[in-house]
Design an enzyme around this catalytic site. Structure first.
Site, mmCIF file in Angstrom:
data_model
loop_
_atom_site.group_PDB
_atom_site.id
_atom_site.type_symbol
_atom_site.label_atom_id
_atom_site.label_comp_id
_atom_site.label_asym_id
_atom_site.label_seq_id
_atom_site.Cartn_x
_atom_site.Cartn_y
_atom_site.Cartn_z
ATOM 1 C CG HIS A 166 14.997 37.468 -62.931
ATOM 2 N ND1 HIS A 166 15.962 38.043 -62.124
ATOM 3 C CD2 HIS A 166 13.826 37.588 -62.253
ATOM 4 C CE1 HIS A 166 15.394 38.474 -61.004
ATOM 5 N NE2 HIS A 166 14.106 38.209 -61.055
ATOM 6 C CB CYS A 215 20.205 42.548 -61.829
ATOM 7 S SG CYS A 215 20.583 40.947 -62.301
#
Ligand code: GLY
Length: 252
Positions: free
Chosen positions: A160, A247
């Site tokens: 990401h 996250c």
């Protein structure tokens, strides 16, 4: 400043989640302890933390940042980029509706929150294997409609965008060399992370403190020079599952 965070407990089957890390088998008791320590730190920084139950049908669902994005004005329910993770967003919508108006990313768009870096009211949207141009376009329209500004960033290596770059407060970013020269980051003072310590680019600003993973002494020395409170957290089991500090919560 954040007042709330939403987290989710890792389930017993968390080790069947997606991962490319080859760091060995993760331990369930250890990840529960690491998750609990993370929640404690957020509470210690003044956030009211909601801890949602595990979702047995979605072993990655404790990476709660990916299926939604929460800004000062809106919550966006994502369509996650990995088919195995689609559906994680469903139960989050009801929770987030208590705090923000809801918007959604629709097929064929995909967005993972791990690709969305918030710097005050500006958003960098990473184009990655999880966030496609259609999803980034939909998200950009939503954000602009609510008065935010945004731009896209090619993620290149890493899962990401926030695997490689994060905000450190004020006009500062922590960033890997691979992304350091991205023109959109020009206005920032950059704390550069060397390749051998790339994982620590996933450092998380929460209300003026910096949460960072243990075990990265070169970067730790650089972080100390910022003069901000540093909180080191052991996230070995989370890392084995391609996850990190950002996250595991939605902060707003
Ligand atoms: N295990 C995190 C992800 O691959 O989405």
């Amino acid at each position: 400043m954040f007042t709330h965070a939403i987290t989710r407990l890792p389930g017993e089957n968390f080790a069947s989640g997606l991962t490319t890390a080859q760091l060995g088998s993760p331990s369930y008791p250890l990840i529960l302890a690491q998750h609990a320590a993370y929640v404690d730190v957020l509470r210690g920084l003044g956030l009211e933390v909601t801890v949602l139950p595990a979702l047995p049908e979605h072993p990655d669902a404790y990476f709660v940042e990916d299926p939604a994005i929460v800004t000062s004005k809106v919550a966006v329910i994502n369509r996650p980029g990995a088919p195995a993770r689609q559906g994680e967003e469903t139960s989050l919508a009801a929770v987030l509706a208590q705090y923000r108006p809801l918007e959604r990313i629709y097929h064929p768009g995909t967005v993972d929150g791990g690709d969305v870096l918030m710097v005050n009211e500006h958003f960098f949207i990473g184009l990655s294997e999880r966030t496609n141009p259609e999803g980034a376009g939909q998200l950009g329209s939503i954000l602009r409609r609510y008065g935010h500004t945004c731009e896209t960033v090619p993620v290149g290596q890493g899962l990401h965008l926030k695997s490689s770059v994060n905000w450190l407060g004020d006009e500062r970013l922590i960033v890997t060399r691979a992304l350091a020269d991205y023109p959109g980051f020009e206005r920032f003072e950059k704390l550069l992370v060397e390749e051998a310590e790339a994982y620590v680019a996933n450092t998380l600003w929460v209300n003026g403190s910096l949460l960072h993973p243990t075990g990265f002494p070169l970067t730790r020395q650089k972080l100390e020079k910022l003069g901000l409170p540093l909180i080191e957290l052991e996230v070995s089991e989370v890392r084995k599952m391609d996850g990190g500090l950002t996250c595991m919560s939605l902060r707003f």
